[in-house]
Design an enzyme around this catalytic site. Structure first.
Site, PDB file in Angstrom:
ATOM      1  N   GLY A   1       0.781  -1.258  -0.014  1.00 49.88           N
ATOM      2  CA  GLY A   1      -0.140  -0.198  -0.164  1.00 49.88           C
ATOM      3  C   GLY A   1       0.717   1.284   0.009  1.00 49.88           C
TER       4      GLY A   1
ATOM      5  CG  ASN B   1       1.557   3.489  -5.726  1.00 53.95           C
ATOM      6  OD1 ASN B   1       1.764   4.332  -6.154  1.00 53.95           O
ATOM      7  ND2 ASN B   1       2.166   2.071  -6.001  1.00 53.95           N
TER       8      ASN B   1
ATOM      9  CG  MET C   1      -1.332  -7.635  -6.699  1.00 51.84           C
ATOM     10  SD  MET C   1      -0.351  -6.812  -8.195  1.00 51.84           S
ATOM     11  CE  MET C   1       0.925  -5.949  -7.247  1.00 51.84           C
TER      12      MET C   1
ATOM     13  CB  ILE D   1      -7.456  -9.447 -14.521  1.00 54.07           C
ATOM     14  CG1 ILE D   1      -5.707  -9.279 -14.539  1.00 54.07           C
ATOM     15  CG2 ILE D   1      -7.989  -8.908 -15.842  1.00 54.07           C
ATOM     16  CD1 ILE D   1      -5.027 -10.193 -15.653  1.00 54.07           C
TER      17      ILE D   1
ATOM     18  CG  HIS E   1       1.368  -1.493 -15.489  1.00 57.10           C
ATOM     19  ND1 HIS E   1       1.140  -2.630 -14.838  1.00 57.10           N
ATOM     20  CD2 HIS E   1       2.619  -1.693 -16.289  1.00 57.10           C
ATOM     21  CE1 HIS E   1       1.912  -3.618 -15.691  1.00 57.10           C
ATOM     22  NE2 HIS E   1       2.872  -2.801 -16.477  1.00 57.10           N
TER      23      HIS E   1
ATOM     24  CD  GLU F   1     -13.166  -3.590 -23.030  1.00 59.44           C
ATOM     25  OE1 GLU F   1     -13.560  -2.750 -22.302  1.00 59.44           O
ATOM     26  OE2 GLU F   1     -13.193  -3.317 -24.232  1.00 59.44           O
TER      27      GLU F   1
ATOM     28  CG  ASP G   1      -1.728  -3.505 -17.515  1.00 53.50           C
ATOM     29  OD1 ASP G   1      -2.236  -3.203 -16.288  1.00 53.50           O
ATOM     30  OD2 ASP G   1      -1.050  -4.508 -17.351  1.00 53.50           O
TER      31      ASP G   1
ATOM     32  CD  GLU H   1       4.627   2.210  -9.289  1.00 53.28           C
ATOM     33  OE1 GLU H   1       3.555   1.899  -8.392  1.00 53.28           O
ATOM     34  OE2 GLU H   1       5.451   1.589  -9.350  1.00 53.28           O
TER      35      GLU H   1
HETATM   36  C1  GAR Z   1       3.370  -1.178  -7.672  1.00 49.10           C
HETATM   37  O1  GAR Z   1       4.383  -0.942  -8.080  1.00 49.10           O
HETATM   38  C2  GAR Z   1       2.189  -1.080  -8.804  1.00 49.10           C
HETATM   39  O2  GAR Z   1       2.520  -0.226  -9.737  1.00 49.10           O
HETATM   40  C3  GAR Z   1       2.176  -2.572  -8.778  1.00 49.10           C
HETATM   41  O3  GAR Z   1       2.358  -3.156  -7.630  1.00 49.10           O
HETATM   42  C4  GAR Z   1       2.964  -2.384  -6.683  1.00 49.10           C
HETATM   43  C5  GAR Z   1       2.017  -2.249  -5.420  1.00 49.10           C
HETATM   44  O4  GAR Z   1       2.949  -1.653  -4.599  1.00 49.10           O
HETATM   45  N1  GAR Z   1       0.934  -2.731  -9.434  1.00 49.10           N
HETATM   46  C6  GAR Z   1       0.875  -3.766 -10.520  1.00 49.10           C
HETATM   47  O5  GAR Z   1       1.764  -4.165 -10.960  1.00 49.10           O
HETATM   48  C7  GAR Z   1      -0.578  -3.701 -11.121  1.00 49.10           C
HETATM   49  N2  GAR Z   1      -0.219  -4.265 -12.448  1.00 49.10           N
HETATM   50  P1  GAR Z   1       2.124  -1.055  -3.207  1.00 49.10           P
HETATM   51  O6  GAR Z   1       1.134  -1.820  -2.621  1.00 49.10           O
HETATM   52  O7  GAR Z   1       3.021  -0.554  -2.591  1.00 49.10           O
HETATM   53  O8  GAR Z   1       1.405   0.333  -3.882  1.00 49.10           O
END
Ligand code: GAR
Length: 203
Positions: free
Chosen positions: A14, A16, A93, A95, A112, A150, A153, A183
Site C-alpha cells: 500500500g 501507493n 493484484m 484482473i 502500472h 476490459e 492495462d 508512481e
Molecule cells: C506497485 O508497483 C504497482 O504499480 C504495482 O504493484 C505495486 C504495489 O505496491 N501494480 C501492478 O503491478 C499492477 N499491474 P504498493 O502496494 O506498495 O502500492
C-alpha cells in the site's frame, strides 16, 4: 463543488495508497475525498495505513472467497454502499471482469509500474514487471496511470513518467526507484485530475 468519493483497492504494502493519503492530507486532492480502502488480502499492510488515516476499510479476502465473481459482487456492493465515484487500483493484484470494469467506465484508474505498452498485460505485475524490464535490457522504464477497461492495462493513458535504469539494478532496487520517482508522484496527481473532471461534469 462536491468532492468525489474515492475508493482505493490494494492487495499488499500500500505505498501507493500512502502516497494518495499523504497528498490528500497535504491538501493536494481538493476535488476528492478518500472514502474507502478495499483489499482482497486480509493481511495487507494497506489496511493499517488506512486505519491510521481514519479511512474505512473493507476486506474481501481471496482465501475466504476464492471465486472472483463472488469477490467482485462483494466489492461492488461496498462501492455502491459508500457511494464511490472513482475507483483507484493501487497495487490491486486481480484482473477485474468486463462486467466490473463496465460499471466504472472512465471512473476507474490503475497505476502500472512500466511505460505502457511495454511490460504490461496478463502476467506482468509487481516485481515481475521489473524483472522483465531488466531481462530485456531497457535503459529507461517508468510508470503509467491509465483508465481501466476490459483489456488488461489497455485503457486510455492519463499520465506517464520515465525513470532511468542504472548499472547494477536488481528488480527490487528498480521497483523502489520507479515507485519513488514515478508512481508516488503521478498517481496522486491523476486522482486529483480525474476527480476534478468528474466533479465538473456533475455540476
Ligand atoms: C506497485 O508497483 C504497482 O504499480 C504495482 O504493484 C505495486 C504495489 O505496491 N501494480 C501492478 O503491478 C499492477 N499491474 P504498493 O502496494 O506498495 O502500492
Amino acid at each position: 463543488m462536491k468532492k468525489v468519493r474515492v475508493a482505493v483497492l490494494c492487495s499488499g504494502g500500500g505505498t501507493n495508497l500512502q502516497a494518495i493519503l499523504d497528498s490528500a492530507a497535504a491538501g493536494n486532492i481538493p476535488s476528492g475525498e478518500i472514502a474507502l480502502v478495499v483489499t482482497d488480502n486480509a493481511s495487507a499492510f494497506a489496511l493499517e495505513r488506512a486505519q491510521r488515516a481514519g479511512v474505512g476499510t473493507v476486506v474481501v479476502d481471496k482465501k475466504q472467497y476464492p471465486d472472483r465473481s463472488e469477490r467482485e459482487k462483494r466489492i461492488l456492493a461496498a462501492l455502491e454502499k459508500h457511494k464511490i465515484g472513482l475507483v483507484v487500483l493501487a497495487g490491486f493484484m486481480t484482473i477485474l471482469s468486463e462486467a466490473f470494469t463496465k460499471k466504472y467506465d472512465m471512473r476507474m484508474i490503475n497505476v502500472h509500474p512500466s511505460l505502457i505498452p511495454s511490460f504490461c498485460g496478463p502476467g506482468f505485475y509487481g516485481l515481475k514487471v521489473h524483472e522483465a524490464a531488466l531481462a530485456r535490457g531497457v535503459k529507461v522504464t517508468g510508470a503509467t496511470v491509465h483508465y481501466v477497461n476490459e483489456v488488461c492495462d489497455g485503457g486510455p493513458i492519463i499520465a506517464q513518467k520515465a525513470v532511468c535504469v542504472e548499472e547494477g539494478d536488481t528488480p527490487e532496487i528498480l521497483q523502489k526507484r520507479v515507485m519513488r520517482e514515478a508512481e508516488w508522484i503521478i498517481l496522486p496527481r491523476a486522482v486529483e485530475t480525474v476527480c476534478k473532471t468528474l466533479s465538473e461534469r456533475e455540476i
